[in-house]
Design an enzyme around this catalytic site. Structure first.
Site, PDB file in Angstrom:
ATOM      1  N   SER A  13       0.525  -1.003  -0.057  1.00 13.58           N
ATOM      2  CA  SER A  13      -0.106  -0.221  -0.093  1.00 13.58           C
ATOM      3  C   SER A  13       1.066   1.437   0.149  1.00 13.58           C
ATOM      4  O   SER A  13       0.743   2.247  -0.367  1.00 13.58           O
ATOM      5  CB  SER A  13      -0.901  -0.145   1.163  1.00 13.58           C
ATOM      6  OG  SER A  13      -0.629   0.220   2.340  1.00 13.58           O
ATOM      7  N   ASN A  14       2.267   1.244   0.828  1.00 14.96           N
ATOM      8  CA  ASN A  14       2.305   2.305   0.771  1.00 14.96           C
ATOM      9  C   ASN A  14       3.831   2.286  -1.030  1.00 14.96           C
ATOM     10  O   ASN A  14       3.637   3.866  -1.321  1.00 14.96           O
ATOM     11  CB  ASN A  14       4.086   1.998   1.735  1.00 14.96           C
ATOM     12  CG  ASN A  14       3.475   2.769   3.478  1.00 14.96           C
ATOM     13  OD1 ASN A  14       3.008   3.372   3.442  1.00 14.96           O
ATOM     14  ND2 ASN A  14       3.274   1.764   3.572  1.00 14.96           N
ATOM     15  N   ARG A  91      13.131  -7.508   5.115  1.00 13.67           N
ATOM     16  CA  ARG A  91      14.381  -8.271   5.323  1.00 13.67           C
ATOM     17  C   ARG A  91      15.932  -6.748   5.730  1.00 13.67           C
ATOM     18  O   ARG A  91      15.641  -5.781   6.164  1.00 13.67           O
ATOM     19  CB  ARG A  91      15.190  -8.937   4.049  1.00 13.67           C
ATOM     20  CG  ARG A  91      15.784  -9.411   3.462  1.00 13.67           C
ATOM     21  CD  ARG A  91      15.761 -10.256   2.340  1.00 13.67           C
ATOM     22  NE  ARG A  91      14.986 -11.300   2.566  1.00 13.67           N
ATOM     23  CZ  ARG A  91      14.587 -12.807   2.447  1.00 13.67           C
ATOM     24  NH1 ARG A  91      15.720 -12.599   3.280  1.00 13.67           N
ATOM     25  NH2 ARG A  91      13.765 -13.416   3.273  1.00 13.67           N
ATOM     26  N   LEU A  92      16.818  -7.281   6.724  1.00 16.62           N
ATOM     27  CA  LEU A  92      17.891  -6.671   7.050  1.00 16.62           C
ATOM     28  C   LEU A  92      18.419  -6.535   5.527  1.00 16.62           C
ATOM     29  O   LEU A  92      19.125  -6.900   4.973  1.00 16.62           O
ATOM     30  CB  LEU A  92      18.844  -7.022   8.270  1.00 16.62           C
ATOM     31  CG  LEU A  92      18.111  -6.841   9.854  1.00 16.62           C
ATOM     32  CD1 LEU A  92      19.461  -8.007   9.871  1.00 16.62           C
ATOM     33  CD2 LEU A  92      17.896  -5.188   9.989  1.00 16.62           C
ATOM     34  N   ILE A  93      18.895  -5.091   5.139  1.00 16.52           N
ATOM     35  CA  ILE A  93      19.558  -4.593   4.371  1.00 16.52           C
ATOM     36  C   ILE A  93      21.238  -4.682   4.734  1.00 16.52           C
ATOM     37  O   ILE A  93      21.497  -4.719   5.804  1.00 16.52           O
ATOM     38  CB  ILE A  93      19.715  -3.232   4.021  1.00 16.52           C
ATOM     39  CG1 ILE A  93      18.454  -2.979   3.848  1.00 16.52           C
ATOM     40  CG2 ILE A  93      20.653  -2.685   3.363  1.00 16.52           C
ATOM     41  CD1 ILE A  93      17.668  -3.801   2.458  1.00 16.52           C
ATOM     42  N   HIS A 109       8.387   2.894   9.221  1.00 15.34           N
ATOM     43  CA  HIS A 109       7.965   2.031  10.259  1.00 15.34           C
ATOM     44  C   HIS A 109       6.650   2.200  10.825  1.00 15.34           C
ATOM     45  O   HIS A 109       6.587   3.240  11.589  1.00 15.34           O
ATOM     46  CB  HIS A 109       9.670   1.692  11.267  1.00 15.34           C
ATOM     47  CG  HIS A 109       9.027   0.952  12.466  1.00 15.34           C
ATOM     48  ND1 HIS A 109       8.908  -0.276  12.206  1.00 15.34           N
ATOM     49  CD2 HIS A 109       8.761   0.601  13.463  1.00 15.34           C
ATOM     50  CE1 HIS A 109       8.796  -1.440  13.228  1.00 15.34           C
ATOM     51  NE2 HIS A 109       8.947  -0.405  13.897  1.00 15.34           N
TER      52      HIS A 109
HETATM   53  C1  GRF Z   1       4.126  -0.388   6.952  1.00 10.69           C
HETATM   54  O1  GRF Z   1       3.358  -0.697   7.664  1.00 10.69           O
HETATM   55  C2  GRF Z   1       5.441   0.031   7.112  1.00 10.69           C
HETATM   56  O2  GRF Z   1       6.004   1.207   8.210  1.00 10.69           O
HETATM   57  C3  GRF Z   1       6.443  -1.670   7.268  1.00 10.69           C
HETATM   58  O3  GRF Z   1       5.586  -2.454   6.537  1.00 10.69           O
HETATM   59  C4  GRF Z   1       4.091  -1.710   6.278  1.00 10.69           C
HETATM   60  C5  GRF Z   1       4.167  -2.284   4.779  1.00 10.69           C
HETATM   61  O4  GRF Z   1       2.311  -2.019   4.428  1.00 10.69           O
HETATM   62  N1  GRF Z   1       7.224  -1.139   7.003  1.00 10.69           N
HETATM   63  P1  GRF Z   1       2.642  -1.602   3.406  1.00 10.69           P
HETATM   64  O5  GRF Z   1       2.565  -3.618   1.923  1.00 10.69           O
HETATM   65  O6  GRF Z   1       2.879  -1.096   2.068  1.00 10.69           O
HETATM   66  O7  GRF Z   1       1.387  -2.543   3.102  1.00 10.69           O
END
Ligand code: GRF
Length: 190
Positions: A13-14, A91-93, A109
Protein backbone atom coordinates in the site's frame (compact mmCIF):
# COMPACT_ATOMS: atom_id res chain seq x y z
CA UNK A 1 13.66 14.32 -10.55
CA UNK A 2 15.24 11.66 -8.36
CA UNK A 3 15.09 8.15 -9.74
CA UNK A 4 14.04 5.85 -6.94
CA UNK A 5 13.56 2.13 -6.36
CA UNK A 6 11.06 0.85 -3.83
CA UNK A 7 11.77 -2.37 -1.93
CA UNK A 8 8.69 -4.27 -0.67
CA UNK A 9 7.75 -7.81 0.36
CA UNK A 10 3.96 -7.85 0.73
CA UNK A 11 0.82 -5.85 0.15
CA UNK A 12 2.47 -2.68 -1.08
CA UNK A 13 0.00 0.00 0.00
CA UNK A 14 2.96 2.34 0.62
CA UNK A 15 4.39 1.41 -2.79
CA UNK A 16 1.03 2.36 -4.32
CA UNK A 17 0.83 5.64 -2.40
CA UNK A 18 4.31 6.64 -3.59
CA UNK A 19 3.62 5.65 -7.20
CA UNK A 20 0.34 7.60 -7.17
CA UNK A 21 2.03 10.62 -5.58
CA UNK A 22 4.76 10.50 -8.21
CA UNK A 23 2.24 10.30 -11.04
CA UNK A 24 0.13 13.20 -9.80
CA UNK A 25 3.13 15.42 -9.09
CA UNK A 26 2.96 15.26 -5.28
CA UNK A 27 6.24 13.35 -5.04
CA UNK A 28 9.30 14.89 -6.64
CA UNK A 29 10.70 11.55 -7.77
CA UNK A 30 10.16 8.86 -10.39
CA UNK A 31 9.61 5.29 -9.28
CA UNK A 32 11.69 3.29 -11.75
CA UNK A 33 11.90 -0.11 -10.12
CA UNK A 34 10.33 -2.44 -7.56
CA UNK A 35 12.64 -4.82 -5.72
CA UNK A 36 10.70 -7.72 -4.18
CA UNK A 37 11.91 -10.81 -2.30
CA UNK A 38 8.57 -12.65 -2.40
CA UNK A 39 7.18 -13.94 -5.74
CA UNK A 40 3.65 -14.17 -4.24
CA UNK A 41 3.47 -10.58 -3.02
CA UNK A 42 0.55 -8.40 -4.06
CA UNK A 43 2.95 -5.51 -4.65
CA UNK A 44 4.16 -7.24 -7.86
CA UNK A 45 0.66 -6.98 -9.32
CA UNK A 46 0.52 -3.33 -8.30
CA UNK A 47 3.83 -2.65 -10.09
CA UNK A 48 2.67 -4.36 -13.25
CA UNK A 49 -0.61 -2.41 -13.24
CA UNK A 50 1.38 0.82 -12.89
CA UNK A 51 3.85 -0.14 -15.63
CA UNK A 52 6.79 -0.31 -13.24
CA UNK A 53 9.48 -2.90 -13.79
CA UNK A 54 10.05 -5.40 -10.98
CA UNK A 55 13.14 -7.33 -9.95
CA UNK A 56 11.75 -10.34 -8.07
CA UNK A 57 14.02 -12.87 -6.41
CA UNK A 58 13.94 -15.73 -3.92
CA UNK A 59 16.56 -15.26 -1.21
CA UNK A 60 16.69 -19.02 -0.53
CA UNK A 61 18.08 -19.70 -3.99
CA UNK A 62 21.24 -17.70 -3.18
CA UNK A 63 24.10 -18.97 -0.99
CA UNK A 64 24.21 -15.76 1.08
CA UNK A 65 22.84 -12.23 1.42
CA UNK A 66 25.75 -10.62 -0.44
CA UNK A 67 25.00 -12.80 -3.51
CA UNK A 68 21.43 -11.55 -3.96
CA UNK A 69 22.36 -8.01 -2.94
CA UNK A 70 24.97 -7.96 -5.74
CA UNK A 71 22.22 -8.83 -8.21
CA UNK A 72 20.06 -6.08 -6.73
CA UNK A 73 22.89 -3.54 -7.11
CA UNK A 74 23.26 -4.62 -10.77
CA UNK A 75 19.53 -4.05 -11.36
CA UNK A 76 19.68 -0.66 -9.60
CA UNK A 77 22.75 0.42 -11.57
CA UNK A 78 21.18 -0.59 -14.86
CA UNK A 79 18.16 1.61 -14.09
CA UNK A 80 20.39 4.45 -12.78
CA UNK A 81 18.63 4.41 -9.42
CA UNK A 82 19.77 7.24 -7.13
CA UNK A 83 17.84 6.50 -3.95
CA UNK A 84 16.32 3.45 -2.22
CA UNK A 85 12.98 3.59 -0.42
CA UNK A 86 12.07 0.63 1.77
CA UNK A 87 8.33 0.10 2.19
CA UNK A 88 7.54 -3.12 4.00
CA UNK A 89 10.72 -4.93 2.90
CA UNK A 90 10.93 -7.68 5.51
CA UNK A 91 14.69 -8.12 5.46
CA UNK A 92 17.74 -6.44 6.97
CA UNK A 93 19.87 -4.57 4.44
CA UNK A 94 23.40 -5.97 4.22
CA UNK A 95 26.83 -4.48 3.70
CA UNK A 96 26.73 -4.80 -0.12
CA UNK A 97 23.71 -2.51 -0.51
CA UNK A 98 24.63 -0.23 2.38
CA UNK A 99 28.03 0.54 0.90
CA UNK A 100 26.69 0.98 -2.65
CA UNK A 101 23.98 3.42 -1.47
CA UNK A 102 25.53 5.03 1.61
CA UNK A 103 23.17 7.59 3.16
CA UNK A 104 20.66 6.95 0.40
CA UNK A 105 18.39 4.31 1.90
CA UNK A 106 15.34 5.15 4.00
CA UNK A 107 12.63 3.07 5.68
CA UNK A 108 9.19 3.65 7.13
CA UNK A 109 8.20 1.94 10.37
CA UNK A 110 4.75 1.80 12.04
CA UNK A 111 5.71 3.04 15.52
CA UNK A 112 7.40 5.97 17.20
CA UNK A 113 10.92 4.55 17.20
CA UNK A 114 12.85 3.64 19.28
CA UNK A 115 9.63 2.13 20.72
CA UNK A 116 8.56 -1.18 19.17
CA UNK A 117 11.18 -1.93 16.50
CA UNK A 118 10.87 -5.07 14.33
CA UNK A 119 7.76 -7.03 13.43
CA UNK A 120 4.31 -6.58 14.97
CA UNK A 121 4.89 -2.96 15.99
CA UNK A 122 1.23 -1.89 15.69
CA UNK A 123 -0.02 -4.85 17.75
CA UNK A 124 2.64 -4.33 20.40
CA UNK A 125 1.74 -0.66 20.76
CA UNK A 126 -1.93 -1.54 21.17
CA UNK A 127 -1.20 -4.27 23.73
CA UNK A 128 1.14 -1.99 25.69
CA UNK A 129 -1.81 0.15 26.79
CA UNK A 130 -0.14 3.35 25.55
CA UNK A 131 -2.31 6.21 24.39
CA UNK A 132 -0.04 7.27 21.55
CA UNK A 133 1.88 5.46 18.83
CA UNK A 134 2.81 6.63 15.34
CA UNK A 135 4.99 6.40 12.28
CA UNK A 136 8.74 6.95 11.78
CA UNK A 137 10.77 7.57 8.63
CA UNK A 138 14.47 6.88 9.20
CA UNK A 139 17.77 6.28 7.45
CA UNK A 140 18.74 2.64 7.21
CA UNK A 141 21.82 1.17 8.86
CA UNK A 142 22.77 -2.45 9.56
CA UNK A 143 20.42 -2.72 12.56
CA UNK A 144 16.71 -3.46 12.86
CA UNK A 145 14.94 -0.07 12.60
CA UNK A 146 17.89 1.67 14.29
CA UNK A 147 19.09 4.34 11.82
CA UNK A 148 18.88 8.11 12.38
CA UNK A 149 15.30 9.38 12.54
CA UNK A 150 14.19 11.82 9.82
CA UNK A 151 10.49 12.35 10.60
CA UNK A 152 7.83 11.11 13.00
CA UNK A 153 4.10 11.58 13.29
CA UNK A 154 1.97 10.59 16.25
CA UNK A 155 -1.26 8.60 16.08
CA UNK A 156 -3.66 8.59 19.03
CA UNK A 157 -4.81 5.19 20.35
CA UNK A 158 -8.45 5.57 21.42
CA UNK A 159 -10.15 3.58 24.21
CA UNK A 160 -12.12 1.38 21.82
CA UNK A 161 -9.25 0.91 19.36
CA UNK A 162 -8.97 -2.45 17.56
CA UNK A 163 -5.95 -3.77 15.70
CA UNK A 164 -7.78 -3.22 12.44
CA UNK A 165 -8.76 0.38 13.19
CA UNK A 166 -5.28 1.24 14.43
CA UNK A 167 -3.66 -0.34 11.36
CA UNK A 168 -5.90 1.74 9.14
CA UNK A 169 -5.03 4.97 10.96
CA UNK A 170 -1.30 4.18 10.84
CA UNK A 171 -1.38 3.37 7.13
CA UNK A 172 -3.23 6.60 6.32
CA UNK A 173 -0.51 8.55 8.13
CA UNK A 174 2.24 6.54 6.40
CA UNK A 175 0.81 7.25 2.96
CA UNK A 176 1.01 11.01 3.59
CA UNK A 177 4.20 11.18 5.69
CA UNK A 178 6.38 9.16 3.30
CA UNK A 179 5.99 11.31 0.15
CA UNK A 180 6.11 14.50 2.26
CA UNK A 181 9.37 13.45 3.96
CA UNK A 182 10.99 12.26 0.73
CA UNK A 183 10.20 15.59 -0.93
CA UNK A 184 12.00 17.42 1.88
CA UNK A 185 15.02 15.11 1.57
CA UNK A 186 15.20 15.46 -2.19
CA UNK A 187 14.84 19.24 -2.02
CA UNK A 188 18.02 19.48 0.10
CA UNK A 189 21.20 20.30 -1.79
CA UNK A 190 23.67 17.43 -1.70
C1 GRF B 1 4.04 -0.59 6.78
O1 GRF B 1 3.28 -0.50 7.96
C2 GRF B 1 5.43 -0.12 7.01
O2 GRF B 1 5.53 0.85 8.00
C3 GRF B 1 6.15 -1.37 7.46
O3 GRF B 1 5.56 -2.40 6.69
C4 GRF B 1 4.23 -2.04 6.35
C5 GRF B 1 4.07 -2.23 4.88
O4 GRF B 1 2.74 -2.08 4.48
N1 GRF B 1 7.57 -1.27 7.29
P1 GRF B 1 2.38 -2.05 2.94
O5 GRF B 1 2.93 -3.33 2.30
O6 GRF B 1 3.03 -0.83 2.35
O7 GRF B 1 0.89 -2.00 2.86
Amino acid sequence: MKKIAIFASGNGSNFQALVDASKNGELQAEVHLLICDNPNAKVIERASQSGIEAFVFMPKTFPEKSAFEEKIVEALTEKEIEFIVLAGYMRLIGHTLLSAYEGKIVNIHPSLLPAFPGKGAIEQALESGRKVTGVTVHYVDEGMDTGPIIAQKAVIITKDETLQSLEQKIHEVEHRLYPETLNKLFAKKE
